[in-house]
Design an enzyme around this catalytic site. Structure first.
Site, PDB file in Angstrom:
ATOM      1  N   ASP A  42      85.250  67.723  56.181  1.00  0.00           N
ATOM      2  CA  ASP A  42      84.903  68.641  55.099  1.00  0.00           C
ATOM      3  C   ASP A  42      86.163  68.930  54.289  1.00  0.00           C
ATOM      4  O   ASP A  42      87.043  69.671  54.721  1.00  0.00           O
ATOM      5  CB  ASP A  42      84.331  69.937  55.696  1.00  0.00           C
ATOM      6  CG  ASP A  42      83.924  70.923  54.616  1.00  0.00           C
ATOM      7  OD1 ASP A  42      84.121  70.632  53.412  1.00  0.00           O
ATOM      8  OD2 ASP A  42      83.402  72.001  54.988  1.00  0.00           O
ATOM      9  N   SER A 112      86.050  64.645  34.750  1.00  0.00           N
ATOM     10  CA  SER A 112      84.724  64.687  34.101  1.00  0.00           C
ATOM     11  C   SER A 112      84.902  64.987  32.618  1.00  0.00           C
ATOM     12  O   SER A 112      85.923  65.563  32.210  1.00  0.00           O
ATOM     13  CB  SER A 112      83.891  65.819  34.728  1.00  0.00           C
ATOM     14  OG  SER A 112      82.735  66.047  33.970  1.00  0.00           O
ATOM     15  N   TYR A 155      82.751  74.622  37.181  1.00  0.00           N
ATOM     16  CA  TYR A 155      82.899  73.168  37.335  1.00  0.00           C
ATOM     17  C   TYR A 155      83.931  72.615  36.342  1.00  0.00           C
ATOM     18  O   TYR A 155      84.857  71.895  36.724  1.00  0.00           O
ATOM     19  CB  TYR A 155      81.540  72.499  37.147  1.00  0.00           C
ATOM     20  CG  TYR A 155      81.568  70.991  37.263  1.00  0.00           C
ATOM     21  CD1 TYR A 155      81.728  70.355  38.488  1.00  0.00           C
ATOM     22  CD2 TYR A 155      81.428  70.183  36.128  1.00  0.00           C
ATOM     23  CE1 TYR A 155      81.738  68.969  38.584  1.00  0.00           C
ATOM     24  CE2 TYR A 155      81.444  68.802  36.213  1.00  0.00           C
ATOM     25  CZ  TYR A 155      81.590  68.190  37.449  1.00  0.00           C
ATOM     26  OH  TYR A 155      81.596  66.823  37.547  1.00  0.00           O
TER      27      TYR A 155
HETATM   28  P1  NAD Z   1      77.306  62.534  44.508  1.00  0.00           P
HETATM   29  O1  NAD Z   1      76.758  63.862  44.807  1.00  0.00           O
HETATM   30  O2  NAD Z   1      76.410  61.356  44.470  1.00  0.00           O
HETATM   31  O3  NAD Z   1      78.536  62.199  45.471  1.00  0.00           O
HETATM   32  C1  NAD Z   1      79.500  63.157  45.823  1.00  0.00           C
HETATM   33  C2  NAD Z   1      79.969  62.884  47.247  1.00  0.00           C
HETATM   34  O4  NAD Z   1      80.983  63.864  47.558  1.00  0.00           O
HETATM   35  C3  NAD Z   1      78.839  63.025  48.288  1.00  0.00           C
HETATM   36  O5  NAD Z   1      78.789  61.898  49.134  1.00  0.00           O
HETATM   37  C4  NAD Z   1      79.219  64.277  49.034  1.00  0.00           C
HETATM   38  O6  NAD Z   1      78.794  64.296  50.395  1.00  0.00           O
HETATM   39  C5  NAD Z   1      80.743  64.267  48.903  1.00  0.00           C
HETATM   40  N1  NAD Z   1      81.259  65.607  49.163  1.00  0.00           N
HETATM   41  C6  NAD Z   1      80.799  66.774  48.630  1.00  0.00           C
HETATM   42  N2  NAD Z   1      81.422  67.801  49.209  1.00  0.00           N
HETATM   43  C7  NAD Z   1      82.285  67.299  50.129  1.00  0.00           C
HETATM   44  C8  NAD Z   1      83.174  67.881  51.055  1.00  0.00           C
HETATM   45  N3  NAD Z   1      83.294  69.211  51.193  1.00  0.00           N
HETATM   46  N4  NAD Z   1      83.909  67.059  51.842  1.00  0.00           N
HETATM   47  C9  NAD Z   1      83.780  65.709  51.750  1.00  0.00           C
HETATM   48  N5  NAD Z   1      82.940  65.100  50.893  1.00  0.00           N
HETATM   49  C10 NAD Z   1      82.195  65.890  50.103  1.00  0.00           C
HETATM   50  O7  NAD Z   1      78.004  62.727  43.075  1.00  0.00           O
HETATM   51  P2  NAD Z   1      78.754  61.710  42.093  1.00  0.00           P
HETATM   52  O8  NAD Z   1      78.109  61.864  40.779  1.00  0.00           O
HETATM   53  O9  NAD Z   1      78.975  60.379  42.684  1.00  0.00           O
HETATM   54  O10 NAD Z   1      80.151  62.480  41.995  1.00  0.00           O
HETATM   55  C11 NAD Z   1      81.405  61.868  42.272  1.00  0.00           C
HETATM   56  C12 NAD Z   1      82.459  62.525  41.407  1.00  0.00           C
HETATM   57  O11 NAD Z   1      82.155  62.264  40.038  1.00  0.00           O
HETATM   58  C13 NAD Z   1      82.517  64.059  41.526  1.00  0.00           C
HETATM   59  O12 NAD Z   1      83.861  64.449  41.573  1.00  0.00           O
HETATM   60  C14 NAD Z   1      81.856  64.535  40.261  1.00  0.00           C
HETATM   61  O13 NAD Z   1      82.317  65.805  39.856  1.00  0.00           O
HETATM   62  C15 NAD Z   1      82.267  63.456  39.291  1.00  0.00           C
HETATM   63  N6  NAD Z   1      81.434  63.329  38.100  1.00  0.00           N
HETATM   64  C16 NAD Z   1      80.110  63.014  38.177  1.00  0.00           C
HETATM   65  C17 NAD Z   1      79.386  62.891  37.010  1.00  0.00           C
HETATM   66  C18 NAD Z   1      77.914  62.539  37.016  1.00  0.00           C
HETATM   67  O14 NAD Z   1      77.290  62.609  35.926  1.00  0.00           O
HETATM   68  N7  NAD Z   1      77.333  62.154  38.140  1.00  0.00           N
HETATM   69  C19 NAD Z   1      79.990  63.076  35.774  1.00  0.00           C
HETATM   70  C20 NAD Z   1      81.346  63.387  35.728  1.00  0.00           C
HETATM   71  C21 NAD Z   1      82.062  63.503  36.897  1.00  0.00           C
END
Ligand code: NAD
Length: 265
Positions: A42, A112, A155
């Site tokens: 975590d 982001s 965020y």
């Molecule tokens: P997602 O929810 O599919 O994946 C996020 C992963 O982070 C998950 O596997 C989750 O278990 C893990 N995670 C969360 N909390 C955690 C913790 N405490 N310890 C360890 N792991 C943890 O989301 P995603 O869209 O793939 O996001 C990945 C990154 O991209 C993030 O940093 C998010 O802010 C960023 N992001 C996403 C978007 C979008 O539109 N999806 C846009 C801009 C930025």
């Protein structure tokens, strides 16, 4: 050459896609996530970050070629501060010594488009200026308690703080001095579980498209972001550092316009 990559958030979305591509190319991937990963930890707690770093260092035999830090949350809650900012920064700092042992070390984090959107200055500075997790979490909770929508600033504040941290740290002895480019990518809307609800209906898409207009190719698939992360984490990236590279279908250009350079001193 086979390289050892550490990927946080490897169980889902952008991190999972990045891990899959790198594994298919024959690289050694150490995933770090809450579940379904080589290192289950975590990153939202100090102890979790330390345990994750130690387990990662052990599994890599103390030599990491690149880290790609994707783990994140988009909840309008204080835990987002602990995962997105401190979970990223403290984990990267803890494995910096093992990266420095590679002949071509690289580090990339995921910011982001939200990093250029409204944020809470006090919260941003509690993270990237004061480096004070307790104060940052308290400030985020205060925004939640206002119950007037201010929690929506959390965020974007975490992502603004990441971009500032990357720019400040990248030129220091333990990054540039150790030959480690340190960058961030700033995606627009990516089709992952994180945003599934936000783009589920035409009405929801209309609202999000106003905030993040993407005239080029519209929403991203996770692998579109993975390819940029992989390039920044590859030996081919020799001199790009300190940047947040927006991969956003043009939304930065729409929102900030043509001249962002006059902001420079
Ligand atoms: P997602 O929810 O599919 O994946 C996020 C992963 O982070 C998950 O596997 C989750 O278990 C893990 N995670 C969360 N909390 C955690 C913790 N405490 N310890 C360890 N792991 C943890 O989301 P995603 O869209 O793939 O996001 C990945 C990154 O991209 C993030 O940093 C998010 O802010 C960023 N992001 C996403 C978007 C979008 O539109 N999806 C846009 C801009 C930025």
């Amino acid at each position: 050459m086979t390289r050892t990559y550490v990927i946080t958030g490897s169980a889902s979305g952008i991190g999972a896609s990045t891990a899959e591509i790198l594994k298919k190319r024959g690289h050694h991937v150490i995933g770090v996530d809450l579940h379904s990963a080589e290192v289950v930890a975590d990153l939202g707690t100090k102890q979790g970050r330390l345990d994750a770093a130690q387990a990662t260092i052990d599994l890599s035999s103390d030599k990491i070629d690149a880290v790609i830090a994707c783990a994140g949350l988009a909840h309008p809650k204080s835990v987002t501060v602990s995962v997105n900012y401190f979970g990223m920064v403290e984990f990267l700092n803890a494995i910096n010594g093992s990266l420095a042992k590679s002949t071509a070390p690289r580090a990339v984090t995921v910011s982001s488009m939200a990093s250029i959107m409204p944020n809470d200055k006090t919260l941003v500075e509690a993270m990237c200026v004061l480096d004070d997790e307790l104060a940052a979490v308290a400030r985020a909770q205060a925004l939640v308690d206002l119950a007037d929508g201010s929690e929506q600033l959390i965020y974007g504040s975490t992502k603004r703080a990441i971009g500032r941290w990357v720019r400040r740290e990248c030129i220091k002895a333990n990054w540039a001095g150790a030959g480690i480019p340190l960058n961030a990518v700033g995606p627009g809307i990516v089709r992952t579980p994180m945003v599934a609800d936000m783009i589920a209906t035409a009405e929801a898409r209309q609202a999000i498209d106003k905030m993040v207009p993407m005239p080029l190719h519209y929403y991203l698939e996770p692998e579109n972001v993975a390819h940029l992360l992989i390039w920044l984490a590859s030996e081919e990236n020799t001199h790009t550092t300190g940047q947040t590279i927006y991969i956003d279908g043009g939304s930065d250009a729409v929102l900030r316009g043509e001249n962002i350079w006059d902001l420079a001193p």
